[in-house]
Design a protein around this motif. Structure first.
Motif, short mmCIF file in Angstrom:
data_model
loop_
_atom_site.label_atom_id
_atom_site.label_comp_id
_atom_site.label_asym_id
_atom_site.label_seq_id
_atom_site.Cartn_x
_atom_site.Cartn_y
_atom_site.Cartn_z
N VAL A 424 41.59 22.66 -18.26
CA VAL A 424 40.81 22.20 -19.41
C VAL A 424 39.48 21.68 -18.88
CG1 VAL A 424 40.70 20.56 -21.32
CG2 VAL A 424 42.88 21.60 -20.70
N VAL A 425 38.37 22.10 -19.49
CA VAL A 425 37.04 21.75 -19.01
C VAL A 425 36.29 20.99 -20.10
CG1 VAL A 425 34.88 22.61 -18.04
CG2 VAL A 425 37.03 23.83 -17.58
N HIS A 426 35.80 19.80 -19.76
CA HIS A 426 35.02 18.98 -20.69
C HIS A 426 33.61 18.77 -20.11
CE1 HIS A 426 38.50 18.07 -23.13
NE2 HIS A 426 39.15 17.62 -22.07
N ILE A 427 32.58 18.86 -20.98
CA ILE A 427 31.21 18.59 -20.57
C ILE A 427 30.41 18.24 -21.81
CG2 ILE A 427 30.33 20.94 -20.81
CD1 ILE A 427 28.80 20.51 -18.18
N SER A 428 29.40 17.40 -21.67
CA SER A 428 28.54 17.03 -22.81
C SER A 428 27.76 18.24 -23.28
CB SER A 428 27.58 15.91 -22.40
OG SER A 428 28.29 14.77 -21.98
N ASP A 429 27.51 18.30 -24.58
CA ASP A 429 26.70 19.40 -25.12
C ASP A 429 25.30 19.40 -24.52
OD1 ASP A 429 28.82 20.22 -26.69
OD2 ASP A 429 28.17 19.06 -28.44
N MET A 430 24.78 18.19 -24.25
CA MET A 430 23.43 18.09 -23.69
C MET A 430 23.42 17.12 -22.53
SD MET A 430 19.82 16.93 -25.48
CE MET A 430 19.74 18.42 -26.47
N THR A 431 22.74 17.51 -21.46
CA THR A 431 22.55 16.64 -20.30
C THR A 431 21.05 16.39 -20.15
OG1 THR A 431 24.49 17.58 -19.19
CG2 THR A 431 22.91 16.39 -17.81
N ARG A 432 20.67 15.14 -19.97
CA ARG A 432 19.25 14.79 -19.84
C ARG A 432 18.86 14.69 -18.36
NH1 ARG A 432 16.99 14.03 -24.50
NH2 ARG A 432 18.23 13.35 -26.32
N GLY A 433 17.70 15.28 -18.06
CA GLY A 433 17.13 15.18 -16.73
C GLY A 433 15.67 14.76 -16.83
N SER A 447 43.45 19.86 -14.39
CA SER A 447 44.31 20.96 -13.96
C SER A 447 45.52 20.42 -13.22
CB SER A 447 43.53 21.92 -13.05
OG SER A 447 44.36 22.95 -12.57
N GLU A 448 46.69 21.01 -13.49
CA GLU A 448 47.93 20.59 -12.84
C GLU A 448 48.02 21.13 -11.41
OE1 GLU A 448 51.12 20.62 -16.43
OE2 GLU A 448 50.34 22.57 -15.81
N GLY A 470 43.23 18.93 -7.45
CA GLY A 470 43.72 18.43 -8.73
C GLY A 470 42.56 18.03 -9.62
N SER A 471 42.89 17.48 -10.78
CA SER A 471 41.88 17.12 -11.77
C SER A 471 40.77 16.29 -11.14
CB SER A 471 42.52 16.34 -12.91
OG SER A 471 43.52 17.11 -13.54
N SER A 472 39.52 16.62 -11.44
CA SER A 472 38.38 15.89 -10.88
C SER A 472 37.11 16.22 -11.64
CB SER A 472 38.21 16.23 -9.39
OG SER A 472 37.99 17.62 -9.22
N ASN A 473 36.05 15.45 -11.37
CA ASN A 473 34.73 15.72 -11.91
C ASN A 473 33.95 16.57 -10.92
OD1 ASN A 473 35.23 14.20 -14.21
ND2 ASN A 473 34.40 12.32 -13.32
N VAL A 474 33.27 17.58 -11.42
CA VAL A 474 32.52 18.51 -10.57
C VAL A 474 31.06 18.45 -10.98
CG1 VAL A 474 32.31 20.88 -9.76
CG2 VAL A 474 34.56 19.98 -10.43
N THR A 475 30.16 18.19 -10.01
CA THR A 475 28.74 17.95 -10.31
C THR A 475 27.85 19.02 -9.66
OG1 THR A 475 29.11 15.57 -10.46
CG2 THR A 475 26.84 16.30 -10.12
N LEU A 476 26.87 19.48 -10.43
CA LEU A 476 25.84 20.38 -9.94
C LEU A 476 24.51 19.63 -9.91
CD1 LEU A 476 24.80 23.29 -9.20
CD2 LEU A 476 24.32 23.56 -11.65
N GLU A 477 23.83 19.68 -8.78
CA GLU A 477 22.53 19.01 -8.65
C GLU A 477 21.41 20.04 -8.86
OE1 GLU A 477 22.12 16.84 -5.05
OE2 GLU A 477 23.97 15.67 -5.35
N VAL A 478 20.43 19.68 -9.70
CA VAL A 478 19.24 20.51 -9.92
C VAL A 478 18.03 19.71 -9.42
CG1 VAL A 478 17.84 21.75 -11.61
CG2 VAL A 478 20.32 21.55 -11.95
N LEU A 488 20.71 26.50 -20.69
CA LEU A 488 22.16 26.39 -20.69
C LEU A 488 22.74 26.62 -19.29
CD1 LEU A 488 23.03 28.29 -23.99
CD2 LEU A 488 23.25 25.83 -23.58
N TYR A 489 23.67 25.76 -18.89
CA TYR A 489 24.37 25.87 -17.62
C TYR A 489 25.87 25.96 -17.91
CZ TYR A 489 20.05 24.57 -15.19
OH TYR A 489 18.76 24.54 -14.70
N LEU A 490 26.56 26.88 -17.25
CA LEU A 490 27.98 27.14 -17.49
C LEU A 490 28.83 26.62 -16.33
CD1 LEU A 490 29.78 28.75 -19.62
CD2 LEU A 490 29.83 30.56 -17.90
N CYS A 491 29.89 25.87 -16.68
CA CYS A 491 30.87 25.38 -15.69
C CYS A 491 32.17 26.15 -15.91
CB CYS A 491 31.10 23.88 -15.85
SG CYS A 491 32.37 23.19 -14.76
N ASN A 492 32.59 26.94 -14.94
CA ASN A 492 33.77 27.80 -15.04
C ASN A 492 34.83 27.33 -14.05
OD1 ASN A 492 35.66 30.00 -14.46
ND2 ASN A 492 34.33 31.26 -15.72
N ALA A 493 36.01 26.97 -14.57
CA ALA A 493 37.13 26.52 -13.73
C ALA A 493 38.26 27.54 -13.80
CB ALA A 493 37.62 25.15 -14.17
#
Length: 570
Positions: A424-433, A447-448, A470-478, A488-493
């Motif tokens: 299951v993947v959760h992310i905010s609709d908008m991220t501010r930079g 993820s189990e 296991g379940s964790s937060n995954v971050t991409l730096e720009v 738009l940026y896509l996070c695929n697990a």
């Protein structure tokens, strides 16, 4: 409380008992509460069965209400008639339950297979956990496609199902009949094939067995005609011992510990049921020690041994080695290491457990592991991480009571390892930079099992493929974000069960101004003091001054003077 659901299907009876588990959805339901559920086939051929069931239900009510501890919390009735199931009746009032049974109208028939599996599913959904279920019908199932759903619910509710059949459509090799055998075998239940006039005898047996603190001691499915000998350890907490055999011409022989002569009615043996295809015997207050049991049948047969005791165990599985049982599951993951955790009741020192085994449906040992007692919690045991069997299995634990007698218990039902689910993947609709600053895009992956994460934008892969256990937060730096970084940026697990992806929009704006705090300023009393702060900003800005402890902004006055560069003169 009375609930009716407008769904439909065929005709049977189910008795559901719940022990030693809190029904967490409702705090008013006491620990050890039980459901008595009847799932009844109301086709016309079941009229004689219904008459016996109504009489038997009245006996069950009278017996349980007379007991010091009444295990029954509510009563459930699930009538079914092809192609309908229901309405499902749930009530706390035993008199109302009897009236609902008397109001059943048996009719129709002709098409032998019935929608029985769906009716069992309704009962399992409605009954309390740890249900004990009896099914009465004279037909095989038409909706056997639902069998896997029922097997999953059996494990979730830890429910035992016994089929009392007064007919079978004449075909024991059909999928509809084999579904019953599979459900009974997995739930540590049995299939009883009887004549119409024998239903009341089974109900008399049920009347005696609707009790709290039932424990499972042995469950064996023998695939052929045979004579088998078993040894049953009896500890000093067992108040009763019950042996049931289902097959053609079943026979039971018992020997008490250290006795050469067969245990008989003179010694206290009770014959609860003695029919051509079912035999059940019971011993009250059995002597602690190793009992010898010999079982025979002229066909494939099932053997079940149960007792009454407050000493029991509740296994679960954890992906971590923690002793915390709050994050465990009843079913392990298939092909993934899990750490079994065993929680016990009334097995306090000097009593204890020392071994755990995985047992298949035929009673053979699949694997054996030592149990390690938690030094801080006497009721908790752990096992080193292991990969569970791929087939259905029971968990058996072995230990000693407080007098050194061997103590054994078996799970109420068989267990099967389950497949992992997609992440299951959760992310905010908008991220501010912020402009020319590093933007951080973070998605939460649940993820189990271990999983891989890949970021992308417009079909182009970004960064490295990341692996997580296991379940964790995954971050991409720009880095050095600009207006060209917006989009738009896509996070695929992806894990072994599949993949899920979600996206966020990166919005780049000017960063807020940065302030270098002013240094402390000292002045001679009567002289002016000037406070100055250094501000860095890529856009125009305003400076406002406030005094600590006051909410209002300082304005130019006789006491204060704000210069064009923002400095404050006092």
């Amino acid at each position: 409380m009375k609930i009716k659901f407008a769904t439909c299907i065929s005709c049977w009876i189910i008795f559901a008992l719940t022990f030693d588990i809190v029904y967490s959805q409702n705090e008013d339901i006491p620990v050890g509460a039980a459901s008595l559920a009847f799932v009844f086939d109301i086709t016309g051929s079941m009229y004689d069965d219904l008459v016996q069931v109504i009489e038997g239900a009245e006996k069950i009510m009278a017996m349980t209400l007379a007991r010091t501890i009444n295990p029954l919390y509510n009563y459930i009735l699930v009538p079914f008639h092809d192609p309908d199931i229901g309405p499902v009746i749930v009530t706390r009032d035993p008199d109302e339950f009897i009236l609902e049974l008397q109001d059943l109208y048996v009719h129709g028939g002709g098409d032998c297979p019935e929608m029985s599996i769906g009716a069992i599913k309704e009962a399992l959904d409605t009954a309390l956990p740890n249900s004990f279920i009896y099914v009465f019908t004279d037909a095989r199932s038409k909706d056997h496609v639902l069998t896997e759903d029922v097997l999953s619910l059996i494990q979730q509710k830890q429910s035992q199902i016994v089929f009392v059949m007064t007919g079978d459509c004449g075909n024991h090799s059909s999928d509809g009949f084999l579904a019953y055998e599979k459900i009974a075998s997995t739930s540590s239940g049995q299939v009883f094939l009887l004549k119409k006039d024998q239903v009341n005898q089974v109900l008399d047996f049920v009347t005696l067995t609707v009790q709290a603190q039932k424990v499972n001691l042995m469950s064996v499915d023998s695939p052929k005609k045979d004579v088998n000998t078993y040894f049953i350890p009896v500890d000093n907490t067992l108040k009763e011992l019950t042996v049931s055999v289902s097959g053609v011409a079943p026979d039971i022989k018992l020997w008490a510990p250290n006795q050469e002569n067969q245990y008989s009615e003179h010694d206290g043996l009770r014959n609860l049921l003695d029919l051509k295809k079912v035999k059940i015997q019971n011993v009250r207050d059995p002597i602690p020690g190793k009992w010898k049991l010999q079982v025979s049948s002229n066909s494939s047969h099932t053997v079940r041994v149960r007792g009454l005791s407050s000493s029991n165990f509740f296994p679960s599985f954890s992906r971590s080695t923690s002793h915390d049982t709050s994050s465990t599951t009843l079913r392990p993951l298939k092909g993934i290491e899990s750490s079994p955790i065993v929680n016990t009741t009334d097995i306090d020192p000097p009593a204890g457990l020392y071994r755990m085994e995985f047992i298949d449906l035929q009673g053979e040992v699949l694997a054996e592991y030592p149990l390690i007692r938690n030094p801080l919690k006497d009721n908790i045991y752990t096992v080193s991480p292991l990969i569970p069997p791929y087939t259905f299995f029971y968990i058996k634990v072995t230990g000693v009571d407080d007098e050194g007698n061997t103590l054994q218990r078996l799970t109420p039902t068989a267990i099967s390892a389950r497949e992992a689910t997609r992440p299951v993947v959760h992310i905010s609709d908008m991220t501010r930079g912020y402009y020319q600053a590093t933007a951080f895009l973070t998605c939460e992956v649940i993820s189990e099992v271990p999983f891989l994460v890949q970021w992308s934008r417009g079909g182009k892969l970004l960064g490295n493929l990341q692996e997580h256990r296991g379940s964790s937060n995954v971050t991409l730096e720009v880095p050095n974000a600009t207006e060209k970084s917006e989009g738009l940026y896509l996070c695929n697990a992806t894990n072994k069960a599949g993949w899920r992806a979600t996206q966020t929009f990166l919005d780049v704006s000017e960063p807020p101004p940065s302030i270098t705090p002013p240094k402390n300023v000292s002045v001679v009393p009567g002289d002016n003091g000037m406070l100055t702060c250094s501000v860095h900003s890529t856009v125009e800005f305003n400076i406002s001054w406030y005094k600590v402890g006051r909410n209002s902004r300082i304005k130019s006055s006789k006491k204060f003077n704000i210069l064009d560069n923002g400095s404050l003169i006092i």
